[in-house]
Design a protein around this motif. Structure first.
Motif, PDB file in Angstrom:
ATOM      1  N   ARG A  55       0.398  18.344  19.501  1.00 17.32           N
ATOM      2  CA  ARG A  55       1.055  19.125  17.722  1.00 17.32           C
ATOM      3  C   ARG A  55       1.736  18.247  16.803  1.00 17.32           C
ATOM      4  O   ARG A  55       2.327  17.603  17.349  1.00 17.32           O
ATOM      5  CB  ARG A  55       1.349  20.450  18.449  1.00 17.32           C
ATOM      6  CG  ARG A  55       0.473  20.827  19.042  1.00 17.32           C
ATOM      7  CD  ARG A  55       1.213  22.835  19.556  1.00 17.32           C
ATOM      8  NE  ARG A  55       1.706  23.204  17.991  1.00 17.32           N
ATOM      9  CZ  ARG A  55       2.925  24.045  18.714  1.00 17.32           C
ATOM     10  NH1 ARG A  55       3.347  24.351  19.773  1.00 17.32           N
ATOM     11  NH2 ARG A  55       3.720  23.950  17.215  1.00 17.32           N
ATOM     12  N   HIS A  56       1.075  18.329  15.154  1.00 17.25           N
ATOM     13  CA  HIS A  56       2.343  17.631  14.871  1.00 17.25           C
ATOM     14  C   HIS A  56       3.432  18.784  14.717  1.00 17.25           C
ATOM     15  O   HIS A  56       3.517  19.724  14.345  1.00 17.25           O
ATOM     16  CB  HIS A  56       1.128  18.002  13.356  1.00 17.25           C
ATOM     17  CG  HIS A  56       1.443  17.380  12.122  1.00 17.25           C
ATOM     18  ND1 HIS A  56       3.114  17.834  11.379  1.00 17.25           N
ATOM     19  CD2 HIS A  56       1.541  16.086  11.660  1.00 17.25           C
ATOM     20  CE1 HIS A  56       3.422  16.624  10.825  1.00 17.25           C
ATOM     21  NE2 HIS A  56       2.070  15.288  10.771  1.00 17.25           N
ATOM     22  N   PRO A  57       4.219  17.647  14.576  1.00 20.87           N
ATOM     23  CA  PRO A  57       5.776  18.226  13.862  1.00 20.87           C
ATOM     24  C   PRO A  57       6.056  19.399  12.693  1.00 20.87           C
ATOM     25  O   PRO A  57       7.187  20.113  13.297  1.00 20.87           O
ATOM     26  CB  PRO A  57       6.521  17.565  14.008  1.00 20.87           C
ATOM     27  CG  PRO A  57       5.964  15.900  14.358  1.00 20.87           C
ATOM     28  CD  PRO A  57       4.281  16.148  14.576  1.00 20.87           C
ATOM     29  N   GLY A  58       5.257  19.120  12.738  1.00 21.90           N
ATOM     30  CA  GLY A  58       5.447  20.063  10.982  1.00 21.90           C
ATOM     31  C   GLY A  58       5.055  21.678  11.661  1.00 21.90           C
ATOM     32  O   GLY A  58       5.636  22.802  11.116  1.00 21.90           O
ATOM     33  N   GLU A  59       4.018  21.595  13.095  1.00 23.42           N
ATOM     34  CA  GLU A  59       3.639  22.688  13.476  1.00 23.42           C
ATOM     35  C   GLU A  59       4.839  23.343  14.779  1.00 23.42           C
ATOM     36  O   GLU A  59       4.258  24.921  14.592  1.00 23.42           O
ATOM     37  CB  GLU A  59       2.489  23.145  13.933  1.00 23.42           C
ATOM     38  CG  GLU A  59       1.496  22.761  13.276  1.00 23.42           C
ATOM     39  CD  GLU A  59       0.182  22.425  14.536  1.00 23.42           C
ATOM     40  OE1 GLU A  59      -0.581  22.225  15.026  1.00 23.42           O
ATOM     41  OE2 GLU A  59      -0.860  21.846  13.147  1.00 23.42           O
ATOM     42  N   MET A  60       5.762  22.642  14.437  1.00 25.39           N
ATOM     43  CA  MET A  60       6.539  23.093  15.759  1.00 25.39           C
ATOM     44  C   MET A  60       7.537  23.519  14.615  1.00 25.39           C
ATOM     45  O   MET A  60       8.137  23.152  14.117  1.00 25.39           O
ATOM     46  CB  MET A  60       7.036  21.746  16.269  1.00 25.39           C
ATOM     47  CG  MET A  60       5.546  21.864  17.656  1.00 25.39           C
ATOM     48  SD  MET A  60       6.211  20.944  18.504  1.00 25.39           S
ATOM     49  CE  MET A  60       5.681  18.561  17.767  1.00 25.39           C
ATOM     50  N   GLY A  61       8.998  24.437  15.634  1.00 24.76           N
ATOM     51  CA  GLY A  61       9.901  24.325  15.544  1.00 24.76           C
ATOM     52  C   GLY A  61      11.354  23.944  16.380  1.00 24.76           C
ATOM     53  O   GLY A  61      10.969  23.065  17.503  1.00 24.76           O
ATOM     54  N   ALA A  62      12.238  25.240  16.477  1.00 23.18           N
ATOM     55  CA  ALA A  62      13.497  24.838  17.118  1.00 23.18           C
ATOM     56  C   ALA A  62      13.321  25.007  18.716  1.00 23.18           C
ATOM     57  O   ALA A  62      13.466  24.587  19.215  1.00 23.18           O
ATOM     58  CB  ALA A  62      15.178  25.968  16.635  1.00 23.18           C
ATOM     59  N   ALA A  63      12.307  25.794  18.907  1.00 18.73           N
ATOM     60  CA  ALA A  63      11.737  26.681  20.601  1.00 18.73           C
ATOM     61  C   ALA A  63      11.283  25.244  20.640  1.00 18.73           C
ATOM     62  O   ALA A  63      11.554  24.665  21.888  1.00 18.73           O
ATOM     63  CB  ALA A  63      10.788  27.179  20.139  1.00 18.73           C
ATOM     64  N   GLU A  64      10.639  24.267  20.144  1.00 18.18           N
ATOM     65  CA  GLU A  64       9.827  23.142  20.462  1.00 18.18           C
ATOM     66  C   GLU A  64      10.995  22.226  20.939  1.00 18.18           C
ATOM     67  O   GLU A  64      10.876  21.486  22.163  1.00 18.18           O
ATOM     68  CB  GLU A  64       8.496  22.724  19.864  1.00 18.18           C
ATOM     69  CG  GLU A  64       7.180  23.426  20.319  1.00 18.18           C
ATOM     70  CD  GLU A  64       7.544  24.995  19.091  1.00 18.18           C
ATOM     71  OE1 GLU A  64       6.849  25.964  19.258  1.00 18.18           O
ATOM     72  OE2 GLU A  64       8.307  25.248  18.373  1.00 18.18           O
ATOM     73  N   VAL A  65      11.797  21.887  19.660  1.00 21.19           N
ATOM     74  CA  VAL A  65      12.678  20.643  20.042  1.00 21.19           C
ATOM     75  C   VAL A  65      13.482  20.969  22.044  1.00 21.19           C
ATOM     76  O   VAL A  65      14.154  20.004  22.040  1.00 21.19           O
ATOM     77  CB  VAL A  65      13.649  20.946  19.155  1.00 21.19           C
ATOM     78  CG1 VAL A  65      14.400  19.580  19.074  1.00 21.19           C
ATOM     79  CG2 VAL A  65      12.772  19.886  17.905  1.00 21.19           C
ATOM     80  N   GLN A  66      14.011  22.465  21.297  1.00 19.82           N
ATOM     81  CA  GLN A  66      14.284  22.559  22.975  1.00 19.82           C
ATOM     82  C   GLN A  66      14.489  22.488  23.790  1.00 19.82           C
ATOM     83  O   GLN A  66      15.021  21.742  24.666  1.00 19.82           O
ATOM     84  CB  GLN A  66      15.414  24.776  22.626  1.00 19.82           C
ATOM     85  CG  GLN A  66      15.604  24.926  23.931  1.00 19.82           C
ATOM     86  CD  GLN A  66      17.386  24.009  24.023  1.00 19.82           C
ATOM     87  OE1 GLN A  66      17.790  23.973  22.363  1.00 19.82           O
ATOM     88  NE2 GLN A  66      17.714  23.414  24.918  1.00 19.82           N
TER      89      GLN A  66
END
Length: 84
Positions: A55-66
């Motif tokens: 997935r493109h990081p632009g589609e992700m948020g803090a939950a994915e980083v966590q």
């Protein structure tokens, strides 16, 4: 007077924006970071993208980083201080 626009050959312009990792490299180089730092940032960014199914990081948020950081802490037994 000669029409200048006729004498200039048409040049194909690439209208696609640069790829994400190329943008990351350019940003790091503009900040004059060390080459090894650039390599590390690109490596971790690629791993993060692959971890989340390309997935493109632009589609992700803090939950994915966590979730990514939790994976290292819980599954890979990496110390939290290493995340910094």
């Amino acid at each position: 007077m000669k029409d200048v626009s006729q004498s200039i050959p048409a040049v194909e312009i690439n209208t696609r924006p640069p790829k994400l990792l190329d943008q990351l490299r350019r940003c790091i180089r503009d900040k004059q970071y060390n080459l090894r730092t650039e390599e590390a940032y690109v490596y971790w960014t690629r791993w993060h993208i692959r971890f989340h199914g390309l997935r493109h990081p632009g589609e992700m948020g803090a939950a994915e980083v966590q979730a990514f950081l939790s994976y290292f802490t819980n599954e890979r037994k990496v110390a939290a201080s290493t995340h910094n």
